[in-house]
Scaffold this motif. Structure first.
Motif, PDB file in Angstrom:
ATOM      1  N   UNK A 258      12.600  16.694  44.012  1.00 18.62           N
ATOM      2  CA  UNK A 258      13.328  16.562  45.412  1.00 18.62           C
ATOM      3  C   UNK A 258      13.943  14.768  45.196  1.00 18.62           C
ATOM      4  N   UNK A 259      13.531  13.903  44.680  1.00 21.70           N
ATOM      5  CA  UNK A 259      14.212  12.897  43.866  1.00 21.70           C
ATOM      6  C   UNK A 259      14.802  12.284  43.462  1.00 21.70           C
ATOM      7  N   UNK A 260      14.773  13.810  41.706  1.00 19.65           N
ATOM      8  CA  UNK A 260      15.129  12.974  40.366  1.00 19.65           C
ATOM      9  C   UNK A 260      16.255  14.789  40.611  1.00 19.65           C
ATOM     10  N   UNK A 261      16.205  15.069  41.118  1.00 23.92           N
ATOM     11  CA  UNK A 261      17.024  16.883  41.779  1.00 23.92           C
ATOM     12  C   UNK A 261      16.530  17.751  40.472  1.00 23.92           C
ATOM     13  N   UNK A 262      15.063  17.476  39.748  1.00 29.58           N
ATOM     14  CA  UNK A 262      15.113  18.603  38.369  1.00 29.58           C
ATOM     15  C   UNK A 262      14.919  19.845  38.656  1.00 29.58           C
TER      16      UNK A 262
ATOM     17  N   UNK B 202      17.681  13.499  44.895  1.00 26.71           N
ATOM     18  CA  UNK B 202      19.250  14.234  45.157  1.00 26.71           C
ATOM     19  C   UNK B 202      19.141  15.701  46.020  1.00 26.71           C
ATOM     20  N   UNK B 203      17.787  15.335  46.622  1.00 27.79           N
ATOM     21  CA  UNK B 203      17.822  17.592  47.379  1.00 27.79           C
ATOM     22  C   UNK B 203      17.890  16.567  48.796  1.00 27.79           C
ATOM     23  N   UNK B 204      18.535  17.252  49.886  1.00 27.33           N
ATOM     24  CA  UNK B 204      18.669  16.993  51.240  1.00 27.33           C
ATOM     25  C   UNK B 204      17.295  16.971  51.508  1.00 27.33           C
ATOM     26  N   UNK B 205      16.799  16.416  52.758  1.00 25.77           N
ATOM     27  CA  UNK B 205      16.065  17.573  53.938  1.00 25.77           C
ATOM     28  C   UNK B 205      16.475  18.280  54.441  1.00 25.77           C
ATOM     29  N   UNK B 206      15.386  20.205  54.493  1.00 24.78           N
ATOM     30  CA  UNK B 206      16.169  20.841  54.912  1.00 24.78           C
ATOM     31  C   UNK B 206      15.528  20.829  56.369  1.00 24.78           C
ATOM     32  N   UNK B 207      15.440  19.677  57.236  1.00 26.45           N
ATOM     33  CA  UNK B 207      15.395  19.609  58.481  1.00 26.45           C
ATOM     34  C   UNK B 207      16.811  19.105  59.240  1.00 26.45           C
ATOM     35  N   UNK B 208      16.696  17.556  58.229  1.00 26.23           N
ATOM     36  CA  UNK B 208      18.078  16.901  59.025  1.00 26.23           C
ATOM     37  C   UNK B 208      19.047  16.863  58.006  1.00 26.23           C
ATOM     38  N   UNK B 209      18.509  17.873  56.778  1.00 28.16           N
ATOM     39  CA  UNK B 209      20.758  17.672  56.389  1.00 28.16           C
ATOM     40  C   UNK B 209      20.756  16.594  55.672  1.00 28.16           C
TER      41      UNK B 209
ATOM     42  N   UNK C 242      10.108   6.723  52.244  1.00 31.48           N
ATOM     43  CA  UNK C 242      10.381   8.324  52.747  1.00 31.48           C
ATOM     44  C   UNK C 242       9.397   9.057  52.009  1.00 31.48           C
ATOM     45  N   UNK C 243       9.672   9.088  50.499  1.00 30.56           N
ATOM     46  CA  UNK C 243       9.299   9.884  49.763  1.00 30.56           C
ATOM     47  C   UNK C 243       7.635   9.089  49.555  1.00 30.56           C
ATOM     48  N   UNK C 244       7.443   7.932  49.578  1.00 31.89           N
ATOM     49  CA  UNK C 244       6.575   6.909  48.954  1.00 31.89           C
ATOM     50  C   UNK C 244       5.268   7.193  50.632  1.00 31.89           C
ATOM     51  N   UNK C 245       6.375   6.523  51.836  1.00 30.83           N
ATOM     52  CA  UNK C 245       5.387   6.865  52.824  1.00 30.83           C
ATOM     53  C   UNK C 245       4.411   8.438  53.113  1.00 30.83           C
TER      54      UNK C 245
END
Length: 175
Positions: free
Chosen positions: A71-75, A132-139, A146-149
């Motif tokens: 999600x974060x790096x897009x790998x 790099x990856x968007x939320x499927x819900x929020x777009x 947010x990821x850390x939390x």
């Protein structure tokens, strides 16, 4: 510090220091729940749930890799996650954990944590960094904050599960 030694996060510090400290606290808590258990004990469930501590270890290795790398790096997915038919077997990591030794399960988690920490070290204190990856819900993309939390929440929730399962295995509480 050993994986079985309990430590408390600092009572003050910058936002990134606090977030990383709480994430590490919960990472270590899960490892303490698994400490000293055999493969059979790591596979034990507390019915009616099918969760096991081994399944939680493998799940959190997947979660670490997914959020910090995919999600974060897009790998792309890494081993052992690549090629898993997640739609056909959405609980694959939980189901297959019983086949893995304690060393394999803890190794998967340790490797995922190390990779996540390397990513965080490279990023530094930029909590506003967008994934790099968007939320499927929020777009919209997640930011690192947010990821850390979310990672802290994910570990905390599953550590509660592990508390109950561990107590049912051998009576150990408060680890």
């Amino acid at each position: 510090m050993s994986d079985t030694e309990r430590h408390s996060p600092p009572t003050n510090g910058s936002e990134i220091v606090q977030l990383r400290a709480w994430l590490d606290f919960h990472r270590h808590a899960l490892k303490r729940k698994a400490a000293g258990l055999t493969q059979q004990q790591l596979a034990q469930t507390l019915p009616p749930s099918t969760l096991s501590i081994g399944g939680l270890l493998k799940h959190m290795a997947l979660v670490e890799d997914n959020w910090f790398s995919v999600v974060l790096l897009g790998n792309e997915d890494a081993e052992p996650w690549v090629g898993v038919d997640w739609e056909g077997d959405p609980d694959w990591e939980f189901r297959t954990a019983a086949d893995d030794s304690p060393e394999v399960l803890l190794g998967l988690l340790d490797d995922a944590i190390e990779a996540g920490n390397r990513t965080l070290d490279e990023i530094g204190d930029n909590l506003d960094l967008l994934a790099k990856v968007e939320s499927k819900h929020a777009g919209t993309p997640f930011d690192l904050r947010w990821i850390m939390l979310h990672m802290i929440e994910e570990y905390a929730r599953h550590n509660g599960h592990a508390d109950l399962i561990r107590e049912s295995i051998d009576g150990v509480t408060g680890t």
